[in-house]
Design an enzyme around this catalytic site. Structure first.
Site, mmCIF file in Angstrom:
data_model
loop_
_atom_site.group_PDB
_atom_site.id
_atom_site.type_symbol
_atom_site.label_atom_id
_atom_site.label_comp_id
_atom_site.label_asym_id
_atom_site.label_seq_id
_atom_site.Cartn_x
_atom_site.Cartn_y
_atom_site.Cartn_z
ATOM 1 C CG ASN A 61 34.795 34.235 50.515
ATOM 2 O OD1 ASN A 61 33.866 33.657 49.960
ATOM 3 N ND2 ASN A 61 34.746 35.498 50.815
ATOM 4 C CG ASP A 62 37.330 33.591 46.307
ATOM 5 O OD1 ASP A 62 36.197 34.059 46.479
ATOM 6 O OD2 ASP A 62 38.336 34.290 46.148
ATOM 7 C CB VAL A 63 38.387 27.079 48.292
ATOM 8 C CG1 VAL A 63 39.690 27.593 47.723
ATOM 9 C CG2 VAL A 63 38.319 27.305 49.770
ATOM 10 C CB ALA A 68 37.577 35.675 43.083
#
Lengths: 102, 463
Positions: B389-391, B430
């Protein structure tokens, strides 16, 4: 000629300095795919601290007291760290080996 | 006979140095590990041999005790390391790391209360330091262990305040253990120091969120290295200093690499965790979400020439790495190129995804890093995002207010089509909305990663 086991403080500093340089140079070049095995391997070798515990156990007066017990626990736990770390690394690296295609 | 010990250490050092060099090469890493083990055995045997040669009222009972402890430790370590599944590697590493810390702390404690040696002030400082660091590394690693196992999820309220408080109390007890004073005797003071360092480690590790776990683990790893060096200075033992520095260097370098990969400063990760989740929630926008099904994915797959797969922690949870392997094989049979693109901080420890994919027999030639991966994505027809997700969050590139702004990401939007396999629309670690989900060329496939991939594989086979 006498072989001494002890370091003078300046020898110690030389050792530390050189080790830092070599350590950084060696580890910087490790590719990302090996980061996890590298970590668990270095985790295992940090268990070299058991040598301290072994020295303690060997040096003390024969009386068996609380200190002996604490040192023994230290050595035992440290050994678990060492052997566990190496076995984990071994297990991981085994997977990286090229396998025969069925 | 002192010669024996010295030369033993020399050989051991050589084994370790060569082993570390070998560990950096995928083809030789196995040998490297064997060399490290050899070095460890040599070091322990030389220590025993050196002491035996001193001849000072040598105690055979103690030697037997040590041997027994070593054997029990080796057996126990083997048992523990084989009782965990290979996918739970990060947990194991932090568990063993904690053991190393505890061992150092106990040894430091005993050294503080020796009766036959008068300790100098500097030795006391060293020992108290190793006591403090040892206990906090131990409790910190245990917290990391439980967090990785999913047993501990939420950070406690006021965690940061407690962290500073316990650090302060540790400092105070540190000083009072050093200086005999009227308030408190040394033994109690050291005991208190131990307790405060234990709780400091807990709060220190607990303040770090799940996505920053790779950094926490490398930091803890580096700390045990420093700890070993410190103890080595006290015991005047070259090999301990040397290896401690090696481990410390590993920890520091991996930490720097992880921080760089996230474009976060070290300080931010460890001391500024409370803020970030809150201030972004207000600006969530409506995303235009398109759902897709396995049938339409399969239709796209049959036309695709180049496919990219971006794995994340979700892949590890769903245990979908074998399904990835099957999909890759199947597509390769249709002459479709499949590559895996791995972000440096994907997963929960450095290199986590690589281990996972290696377990599923995926050759490392098919795994690309960030830069090569982005080049590949620009040419690919279809990109799967599985449990990451965040990456892949584009707000790192576009939204200056985003807490992850500036973090290099995997640019999935470069691909012709993006399929995100995810169980729900929830945010990543995050806790930021991910604009990629709403992009024109992306669609969501809401399912468990393993189930989803398996149904794609079965439908693809029927074609």
């Amino acid at each position: 000629m006498e072989f001494s086991f002890n370091l003078s403080p300046i020898d110690g500093l030389y050792t530390v300095l050189l080790c830092i340089l070599i350590g950084i140079e060696v580890i910087r070049n490790v590719p990302a795919i090996l980061h996890t095995p590298l970590m668990s391997g270095s985790n295992a070798i940090s268990g070299i601290i058991i040598i301290g515990g072994i020295l303690q156990l060997m040096q003390y007066d024969p009386a068996f007291d609380a200190r002996t017990i604490i040192s023994s626990i230290g050595v035992l736990i440290g050994t678990i760290n060492v052997s566990g770390g190496f076995f984990v690394t071994h297990r991981m690296l085994k997977m990286f080996k090229p396998k025969k295609i069925k | 006979m002192a010669l024996f010990g010295n030369f033993g250490y020399l050989f051991s050092t050589a084994f370790f140095a060569l082993g570390m060099v070998y560990m950096g090469n995928p083809k030789r890493a196995s040998k490297g590990n064997a060399l490290l083990i050899l070095g460890m055995i040599t070091a322990v045997v030389s220590t025993l041999g050196f002491n035996a040669s001193e001849g000072l009222d040598f105690n055979w009972n103690r030697l037997l005790l040590i041997l027994a402890l070593l054997i029990v430790g080796i057996v126990a370590g083997r048992k523990i390391s084989f009782s965990f599944k290979i996918t739970r590697m990060p947990e194991l590493v932090s568990l063993f790391n904690g053991f190393g810390g505890l061992c150092a702390a106990l040894i430091g404690w005993v050294s503080l209360f020796q009766t036959n040696v008068e300790l100098s002030q500097s030795s006391q400082v060293i020992l108290l330091l190793s006591l403090f660091m040892g206990f906090s590394t131990f409790s910190g690693s245990m917290i990391a262990f439980f967090k990785l196992g999913g047993k501990l999820k939420k950070a406690w309220r006021g965690n940061n305040a407690y962290m500073w408080l316990t650090l302060l109390l540790s400092g105070v007890t540190f000083l009072s253990s050093l200086q005999p004073n009227t308030f408190i005797d040394v033994k109690t003071s050291v005991l208190l120091l131990g307790l405060f360092s234990l709780s400091y480690g807990v709060f220190f590790a607990n303040g770090v969120g799940g996505g920053d776990m790779p950094v926490l683990i490398s930091v803890l790893n580096g700390l045990t290295g420093v700890l070993t060096t410190i103890s080595g200075i006290y015991f005047e033992n070259t090999i301990m200093i040397l290896l401690g520095v090696f481990v410390g260097a590993t920890g520091v370098i991996l930490t720097i690499q992880m921080c760089k990969a996230m474009n976060k400063s070290f300080v931010k990760i460890f001391f500024n965790t409370a803020k970030k989740a809150i201030h972004i929630q207000g600006e969530a926008e409506e995303l235009d979400i398109k759902e897709t099904s396995s049938a339409s994915i399969v239709a796209d797959l049959t036309l695709a020439k180049k496919v990219a797969i971006v794995p994340g922690y979700g892949l590890a949870i769903a245990q979908a790495q074998k399904a990835c392997y099957e999909l890759k094989n199947l597509l390769n049979a249709y002459d479709t190129d499949v590559k895996f693109v791995i972000h440096p901080v994907a997963g929960r420890m450095p290199g986590h995804m690589n281990v996972l994919l290696a377990e599923a027999n995926i050759p490392y030639a098919d795994i690309l890093d960030l830069d090569k991966g982005n080049e590949y994505l620009a040419e690919s027809d279809l990109c799967f995002v599985i449990g990451a997700n965040d990456v892949v969050n584009t707000s790192a590139e576009t939204n200056e207010n985003s807490p992850i702004y500036g973090m290099p990401i995997i640019q999935t939007y470069l691909a012709q089509k993006v399929v995100i396999i995810k169980r729900s629309l929830s945010n990543g670690y995050a806790d930021i909305q991910n604009p990629v989900f709403g992009l024109e060329n992306s669609s969501m496939y809401f399912t468990d990663a393993k189930v989803g991939l398996e149904s794609i594989v079965t439908e693809l086979k029927e074609r």
